[in-house]
Motif scaffolding. Structure first.
Motif, PDB file in Angstrom:
ATOM      1  N   MET A   1      57.809  94.747  61.504  1.00 51.61           N
ATOM      2  CA  MET A   1      58.090  93.423  61.101  1.00 51.61           C
ATOM      3  C   MET A   1      59.540  93.528  60.420  1.00 51.61           C
ATOM      4  SD  MET A   1      56.464  89.657  61.591  1.00 51.61           S
ATOM      5  CE  MET A   1      56.710  88.749  61.856  1.00 51.61           C
ATOM      6  N   LYS A   2      60.188  92.479  61.152  1.00 50.00           N
ATOM      7  CA  LYS A   2      61.492  92.122  60.143  1.00 50.00           C
ATOM      8  C   LYS A   2      61.622  91.545  59.411  1.00 50.00           C
ATOM      9  CE  LYS A   2      65.379  94.097  63.715  1.00 50.00           C
ATOM     10  NZ  LYS A   2      66.401  93.342  64.418  1.00 50.00           N
ATOM     11  N   PRO A   3      61.299  91.873  58.024  1.00 47.88           N
ATOM     12  CA  PRO A   3      60.948  90.377  57.072  1.00 47.88           C
ATOM     13  C   PRO A   3      62.338  89.207  57.354  1.00 47.88           C
ATOM     14  CG  PRO A   3      61.984  92.185  56.033  1.00 47.88           C
ATOM     15  CD  PRO A   3      61.848  93.165  57.227  1.00 47.88           C
ATOM     16  N   LEU A   4      61.185  87.584  56.945  1.00 43.90           N
ATOM     17  CA  LEU A   4      62.295  86.280  56.828  1.00 43.90           C
ATOM     18  C   LEU A   4      62.864  86.633  55.805  1.00 43.90           C
ATOM     19  CD1 LEU A   4      63.260  83.959  58.921  1.00 43.90           C
ATOM     20  CD2 LEU A   4      61.572  83.257  57.952  1.00 43.90           C
ATOM     21  N   PHE A   5      64.166  85.874  55.147  1.00 46.56           N
ATOM     22  CA  PHE A   5      64.923  85.921  54.592  1.00 46.56           C
ATOM     23  C   PHE A   5      65.181  84.525  54.051  1.00 46.56           C
ATOM     24  CE2 PHE A   5      65.891  90.714  54.620  1.00 46.56           C
ATOM     25  CZ  PHE A   5      65.239  90.937  53.508  1.00 46.56           C
ATOM     26  N   SER A   6      64.912  83.457  53.663  1.00 44.99           N
ATOM     27  CA  SER A   6      64.810  82.049  52.903  1.00 44.99           C
ATOM     28  C   SER A   6      66.428  82.246  51.938  1.00 44.99           C
ATOM     29  CB  SER A   6      63.838  81.661  52.318  1.00 44.99           C
ATOM     30  OG  SER A   6      62.850  81.457  53.816  1.00 44.99           O
ATOM     31  N   LEU A   7      67.449  82.026  52.823  1.00 46.07           N
ATOM     32  CA  LEU A   7      68.311  82.110  51.496  1.00 46.07           C
ATOM     33  C   LEU A   7      68.225  80.193  50.841  1.00 46.07           C
ATOM     34  CD1 LEU A   7      69.137  84.717  53.173  1.00 46.07           C
ATOM     35  CD2 LEU A   7      71.592  83.446  52.598  1.00 46.07           C
ATOM     36  N   VAL A   8      68.132  80.217  50.242  1.00 43.40           N
ATOM     37  CA  VAL A   8      68.732  78.933  49.042  1.00 43.40           C
ATOM     38  C   VAL A   8      70.145  78.985  48.314  1.00 43.40           C
ATOM     39  CG1 VAL A   8      67.085  77.590  47.743  1.00 43.40           C
ATOM     40  CG2 VAL A   8      66.093  79.032  49.134  1.00 43.40           C
ATOM     41  N   ILE A   9      70.163  77.597  49.259  1.00 45.51           N
ATOM     42  CA  ILE A   9      72.111  77.065  48.134  1.00 45.51           C
ATOM     43  C   ILE A   9      72.328  75.822  47.565  1.00 45.51           C
ATOM     44  CG2 ILE A   9      74.060  77.424  48.875  1.00 45.51           C
ATOM     45  CD1 ILE A   9      73.397  79.167  51.132  1.00 45.51           C
ATOM     46  N   PRO A  10      71.546  75.772  46.817  1.00 48.23           N
ATOM     47  CA  PRO A  10      72.179  74.540  45.989  1.00 48.23           C
ATOM     48  C   PRO A  10      73.806  73.963  46.151  1.00 48.23           C
ATOM     49  CG  PRO A  10      70.802  75.335  44.561  1.00 48.23           C
ATOM     50  CD  PRO A  10      71.625  76.115  45.055  1.00 48.23           C
ATOM     51  N   VAL A  11      74.061  72.827  46.189  1.00 46.26           N
ATOM     52  CA  VAL A  11      75.505  73.271  46.683  1.00 46.26           C
ATOM     53  C   VAL A  11      76.305  71.176  45.566  1.00 46.26           C
ATOM     54  CG1 VAL A  11      75.717  74.204  48.799  1.00 46.26           C
ATOM     55  CG2 VAL A  11      75.019  71.679  48.696  1.00 46.26           C
ATOM     56  N   TYR A  12      77.347  70.970  45.225  1.00 45.70           N
ATOM     57  CA  TYR A  12      77.644  70.149  44.679  1.00 45.70           C
ATOM     58  C   TYR A  12      78.984  70.348  45.017  1.00 45.70           C
ATOM     59  CZ  TYR A  12      78.400  66.275  42.050  1.00 45.70           C
ATOM     60  OH  TYR A  12      78.443  64.587  40.906  1.00 45.70           O
ATOM     61  N   ASN A  13      79.265  69.261  45.146  1.00 46.15           N
ATOM     62  CA  ASN A  13      81.273  69.074  45.069  1.00 46.15           C
ATOM     63  C   ASN A  13      81.512  70.888  45.574  1.00 46.15           C
ATOM     64  OD1 ASN A  13      80.874  66.049  45.163  1.00 46.15           O
ATOM     65  ND2 ASN A  13      81.853  66.186  43.184  1.00 46.15           N
ATOM     66  N   ALA A  14      81.329  71.072  46.285  1.00 44.06           N
ATOM     67  CA  ALA A  14      81.442  72.473  46.968  1.00 44.06           C
ATOM     68  C   ALA A  14      82.393  72.850  48.284  1.00 44.06           C
ATOM     69  CB  ALA A  14      80.296  73.334  46.662  1.00 44.06           C
ATOM     70  N   GLU A  15      83.060  71.912  48.193  1.00 46.73           N
ATOM     71  CA  GLU A  15      84.055  71.869  49.858  1.00 46.73           C
ATOM     72  C   GLU A  15      84.929  73.126  49.359  1.00 46.73           C
ATOM     73  OE1 GLU A  15      85.999  68.122  49.879  1.00 46.73           O
ATOM     74  OE2 GLU A  15      87.655  68.618  47.841  1.00 46.73           O
ATOM     75  N   LYS A  16      85.584  73.348  48.562  1.00 46.44           N
ATOM     76  CA  LYS A  16      86.474  74.612  48.284  1.00 46.44           C
ATOM     77  C   LYS A  16      86.012  75.692  48.804  1.00 46.44           C
ATOM     78  CE  LYS A  16      87.872  73.809  43.789  1.00 46.44           C
ATOM     79  NZ  LYS A  16      88.544  73.589  42.597  1.00 46.44           N
ATOM     80  N   TYR A  17      84.021  76.318  48.481  1.00 53.33           N
ATOM     81  CA  TYR A  17      83.909  77.118  48.508  1.00 53.33           C
ATOM     82  C   TYR A  17      82.751  77.798  49.865  1.00 53.33           C
ATOM     83  CZ  TYR A  17      84.790  76.059  43.606  1.00 53.33           C
ATOM     84  OH  TYR A  17      85.676  76.427  42.880  1.00 53.33           O
ATOM     85  N   LEU A  18      82.729  76.549  50.589  1.00 52.96           N
ATOM     86  CA  LEU A  18      81.442  76.670  51.694  1.00 52.96           C
ATOM     87  C   LEU A  18      82.195  77.736  52.316  1.00 52.96           C
ATOM     88  CD1 LEU A  18      80.356  72.816  51.298  1.00 52.96           C
ATOM     89  CD2 LEU A  18      78.971  75.660  50.475  1.00 52.96           C
ATOM     90  N   ASP A  19      83.457  77.601  52.780  1.00 52.61           N
ATOM     91  CA  ASP A  19      83.892  78.585  54.240  1.00 52.61           C
ATOM     92  C   ASP A  19      83.780  79.808  53.410  1.00 52.61           C
ATOM     93  OD1 ASP A  19      83.832  76.530  55.971  1.00 52.61           O
ATOM     94  OD2 ASP A  19      86.262  76.205  55.189  1.00 52.61           O
ATOM     95  N   ARG A  20      83.935  79.840  52.786  1.00 50.70           N
ATOM     96  CA  ARG A  20      84.181  82.029  52.793  1.00 50.70           C
ATOM     97  C   ARG A  20      82.389  81.953  51.794  1.00 50.70           C
ATOM     98  NH1 ARG A  20      86.102  82.651  46.396  1.00 50.70           N
ATOM     99  NH2 ARG A  20      83.952  81.650  46.057  1.00 50.70           N
ATOM    100  N   LEU A  21      81.167  81.363  51.968  1.00 53.09           N
ATOM    101  CA  LEU A  21      80.237  81.387  51.172  1.00 53.09           C
ATOM    102  C   LEU A  21      79.636  81.711  53.199  1.00 53.09           C
ATOM    103  CD1 LEU A  21      77.720  82.357  50.665  1.00 53.09           C
ATOM    104  CD2 LEU A  21      77.430  79.517  49.857  1.00 53.09           C
ATOM    105  N   PHE A  22      79.784  80.985  53.725  1.00 57.64           N
ATOM    106  CA  PHE A  22      79.227  80.258  54.896  1.00 57.64           C
ATOM    107  C   PHE A  22      79.500  81.777  56.000  1.00 57.64           C
ATOM    108  CE2 PHE A  22      77.942  76.055  55.245  1.00 57.64           C
ATOM    109  CZ  PHE A  22      77.134  76.124  54.383  1.00 57.64           C
ATOM    110  N   GLN A  23      80.490  82.101  55.972  1.00 59.03           N
ATOM    111  CA  GLN A  23      81.880  83.085  56.551  1.00 59.03           C
ATOM    112  C   GLN A  23      80.351  84.707  56.497  1.00 59.03           C
ATOM    113  OE1 GLN A  23      85.860  83.840  56.597  1.00 59.03           O
ATOM    114  NE2 GLN A  23      86.303  81.421  56.870  1.00 59.03           N
TER     115      GLN A  23
END
Length: 330
Positions: A1-23
């Protein structure tokens, strides 16, 4: 069975970086994951970007809290997570292509693994790889002294984004609400629970070193007291794992060298308003807690770091002049 990963991402005023991370997350060929975005009271367009992503993908969840710090944000994500494994990610970084599939393959080969360590690339703000931090593959084993020593000397311990953790293993351990070093503290407490550890040489994460908003780049007058407690916790764990006096002497010496290095970096931060003599007084206090025997120092510092540590150890007025110059010219 494929394990489920929980990706926990704290963000604070991160508008410049989020597109890169989400992609980098959306491009993963392994799809059994959830993403928990914990917004720590951002005042820029972070909220809009995150909500846009939750509208596009049901795998993404957005949780907003009043500004309380990264530890509170991570703990909130930890408590909401449903995955078998937790992966704490920084908002200004990115996953390498195929990272989640390689993690899934590794933990599926041995379900006893509680913590899996992997490598990371260290990038400048232009995306150029400056260095890579990783260890050679180590067989799965309950934490032992040699493994602890190697993880520490390869600088894999004090950060949170180069490992995944089995959620059920964490129990009641949480990130402490301290201004800096909360990652180190969290993993020291987990290691004291005697986890089964696996180290892989796979490099799966891109760490961008030059985020100007990082707390780690600001002077913190609590750093000395925090490091004293963490150094004791690390050394006590070493004593729990071996009774060899020579090995423990070298281990303590390396802990002292690492701690003094962190404190020298901190005291020479540009925003530290202490004058020359106050800084000298502080470093003398550090010496009393973290003296170094250079003959038995095996931590792999660069030549430049060793020079700074030599000047900072048993510091005096002349050495302080040299230190001040070196930190001024970087």
């Amino acid at each position: 069975m494929k394990p489920l990963f929980s990706l926990v991402i704290p963000v604070y005023n991160a508008e410049k970086y989020l597109d890169r991370l989400f992609q980098s997350i959306n491009k993963q060929n392994y799809k059994n994951y959830e993403v928990l975005i914990i917004d720590d009271g951002s005042t820029d367009n972070t909220k809009e970007i995150c909500l846009g992503m939750t509208n596009k993908s049901s795998r993404f969840s957005y949780i907003r809290q009043k500004n309380s710090g990264v530890s509170v944000a991570r703990n909130r994500g930890l408590e909401r997570a449903k995955g078998k494994y937790l992966f704490f990610i920084d908002a200004d970084d990115e996953l390498m292509e195929g990272a989640l599939q390689q993690l899934a393959d590794t933990v599926s080969e041995d379900e006893k693994i509680d913590i899996l360590f992997f490598g990371k690339n260290n990038l400048n703000k232009y995306g150029k790889i400056i260095s890579t931090t990783r260890m050679q593959n180590c067989p799965t084993d309950v934490v032992n002294f040699n493994l602890l020593d190697n993880i520490f000397k390869n600088n894999l311990l004090p950060i949170t984004f180069n490992k995944i953790i089995k959620r059920n293993f964490i129990g009641d351990v949480r990130f402490r609400n301290i201004s800096i070093g909360e990652d180190f503290q969290f993993y020291l407490e987990l290691l004291n629970k005697m986890p089964v550890i696996k180290v892989t040489s796979l490099v799966l994460y891109n760490y961008y070193m030059e985020n100007g908003n990082s707390l780690f780049k600001k002077y913190d007058n609590t750093r000395f007291n925090v490091l004293r407690k963490q150094a004791k916790l690390l050394y006590d764990l070493g004593r729990k794992l071996t009774s060899d006096k020579k090995m423990l002497y070298i281990f303590r010496n390396n802990i002292n060298a690492y701690s003094l290095d962190m404190l020298l970096i901190n005291v020479f931060r540009k925003d530290n308003t202490d004058n020359f003599f106050d800084k000298l007084k502080s470093i003398k206090e550090y010496n009393n807690a973290f003296g170094i025997d250079f003959k038995h120092m095996t931590y792999p510092f660069s030549k430049k770091k060793k020079i700074k540590l030599f000047l900072g150890n048993k510091v005096n007025f002349v050495k302080m002049l040299g230190l001040s110059l070196l930190y001024k010219i970087k």
